[in-house]
Design a protein around this motif. Structure first.
Motif, short mmCIF file in Angstrom:
data_model
loop_
_atom_site.label_atom_id
_atom_site.label_comp_id
_atom_site.label_asym_id
_atom_site.label_seq_id
_atom_site.Cartn_x
_atom_site.Cartn_y
_atom_site.Cartn_z
N ARG A 118 0.83 -1.22 0.00
CA ARG A 118 0.00 0.00 0.00
C ARG A 118 0.86 1.25 0.00
NH1 ARG A 118 -3.99 -0.15 4.93
NH2 ARG A 118 -4.25 2.01 4.22
N ILE A 119 1.91 1.25 0.80
CA ILE A 119 2.79 2.42 0.86
C ILE A 119 3.53 2.59 -0.46
CG2 ILE A 119 4.83 3.40 2.01
CD1 ILE A 119 3.86 2.00 4.58
N ALA A 141 1.08 4.04 -3.08
CA ALA A 141 0.24 5.17 -2.66
C ALA A 141 0.27 6.29 -3.69
CB ALA A 141 0.70 5.69 -1.31
N VAL A 173 1.54 11.01 -1.31
CA VAL A 173 2.55 10.66 -0.31
C VAL A 173 3.12 11.94 0.32
CG1 VAL A 173 4.71 9.45 0.12
CG2 VAL A 173 3.19 8.66 -1.70
N ALA A 221 -0.06 7.72 2.32
CA ALA A 221 1.10 7.19 3.04
C ALA A 221 1.94 8.36 3.55
CB ALA A 221 1.95 6.30 2.14
#
Length: 370
Positions: free
Chosen positions: A10-11, A14, A17, A174
């Motif tokens: 997910r990060i 993303a 950010v 994120a």
């Protein structure tokens, strides 16, 4: 896929950010701004933007950037000296980030905020609109605390807390915290024998973890980063913590870098998040033991019957803190009385009058345990 791998995925993917860069990553005592390191970080951010993400940079380092031009060899200790260094350093930082992103024909927009700006809903909304407009115009927002006018010294904690609040304001997917430590450890890694923590699924995972203070150039440290991660978790935002030297791996989605922090399963509402984390508190009330249990365990409204004292001045609609008898803050909420009226009602009760229940001092919908 394990929960940790899913969180790291997910990060890595993303679309929006926030990247927080610590003072030690881009400044030094001897030479002010470390241009090669700053350029390398801009390169990494540009690569992520080329991949389709919006990137918001929260850059520390204003005081460090201003020290060398002013001939300072140690970090200033007085507020006036810090603000003087910051007034020079902000210009130095803005110029450096602008020059660096200009290599990619990117325009930089500097956004300077104080804790008060984020604590007031109207000014926070204005900041939110500005940041979003910079994003839609394809500019790179570079955000820092406005140290030259801030009245509370480094209230954001070397911008870690600011970065988490910016992540909330921008509805980020994120938050990446880049500092001088490659991960969270269960003890001070400089003393040997420390074990890195790969993932923090909840605050209970931090039991036994020893968090230290900041370094010579910055004011944060692991304690402020853990607080920022908790704040972001309440906003439903996953966090990756690692060293600035590993920025390329962090922003490219490397599954084995740093420490990841899982967000809350359900994102806290914007109103409750603001009450708990962002709003300025304007006074406090002291609660008896029953009221403490009611607001922290049962999520009930705070009634005047559970209040034993008032500290400071507040008005109807202000955010106030709720303290136990030891002085610890147990909750925050929006007052439905002003402090003068509360004191008057407590005086009536002390004289033997029945003040009744009446409307709550803080309604359950406007109350958040801390």
């Amino acid at each position: 896929m394990t929960p940790e791998r899913d969180l790291r995925r997910r990060i890595g993917s993303a679309r929006r950010v926030v990247v927080k860069i610590g003072s030690s990553a881009i400044t030094s005592f001897e030479g002010g701004i470390r241009r090669a390191q700053l350029d390398a970080l801009a390169d990494v951010c540009q690569t992520r933007m080329d991949a389709g993400s919006d990137v918001f940079v929260v850059s520390s380092g204003a005081i460090g950037a201003g020290m060398s031009p002013l001939g300072m060899t140690t970090r200033p200790s007085t507020l006036a000296a810090k603000q003087a260094a910051a007034s020079v350093g902000q210009l130095e930082l803005a110029r450096a980030w602008g020059d660096s992103f200009a290599r990619y024909d990117r325009v930089v927009g500097q956004v300077l905020l104080t804790a008060g700006d984020v604590g007031r809903r109207e000014s926070a909304a204005n900041a939110q609109r500005t940041l979003d407009r910079l994003r839609t115009l394809k500019a790179v927002p570079v955000i820092n605390e406005n140290d030259t006018v801030a009245t509370n010294e480094i209230r954001f904690g070397d911008n870690d807390r600011l970065a988490a609040l910016v992540a909330h304001l921008t509805s980020a997917d994120a938050l990446i915290l880049l500092s001088d430590v490659d991960a969270l450890y269960d003890s001070d890694p400089r003393k040997g024998g420390a074990t890195p923590v790969s993932m923090v699924a909840g605050m209970e995972d931090l039991d036994g973890v020893v968090a230290g203070a900041g370094g010579a150039l910055g004011t944060g440290g692991m304690a402020s980063k853990l607080a920022a991660a908790r704040l972001a978790a309440d906003a439903g935002i996953p966090v990756l913590l690692t060293a600035a030297e590993r920025a390329s791996r962090a922003l490219s989605g490397d599954p084995d870098v740093g420490t990841v922090f899982a967000p809350r399963p359900e994102r806290m509402t914007a109103r409750r998040f603001w009450v708990r984390h962002a709003a300025d508190a304007h006074g406090a009330v002291v609660l008896d033991d029953g009221a403490v249990r009611a607001v922290t365990r049962s999520r009930r409204s705070l009634l005047l019957a559970g209040v034993t004292g008032v500290d400071g001045l507040f008005h109807f609609g202000d955010v106030i803190e709720m303290h136990d008898h030891a002085g610890e803050t147990v909750a925050r909420g929006i007052a439905q009385y002003d402090s003068i009226e509360v004191r008057g009602r407590l005086a009536e009760r002390a004289s033997g009058s029945d003040i009744g229940q009446g409307r709550p001092l803080v309604h359950a919908d406007d109350l958040v345990p801390v």
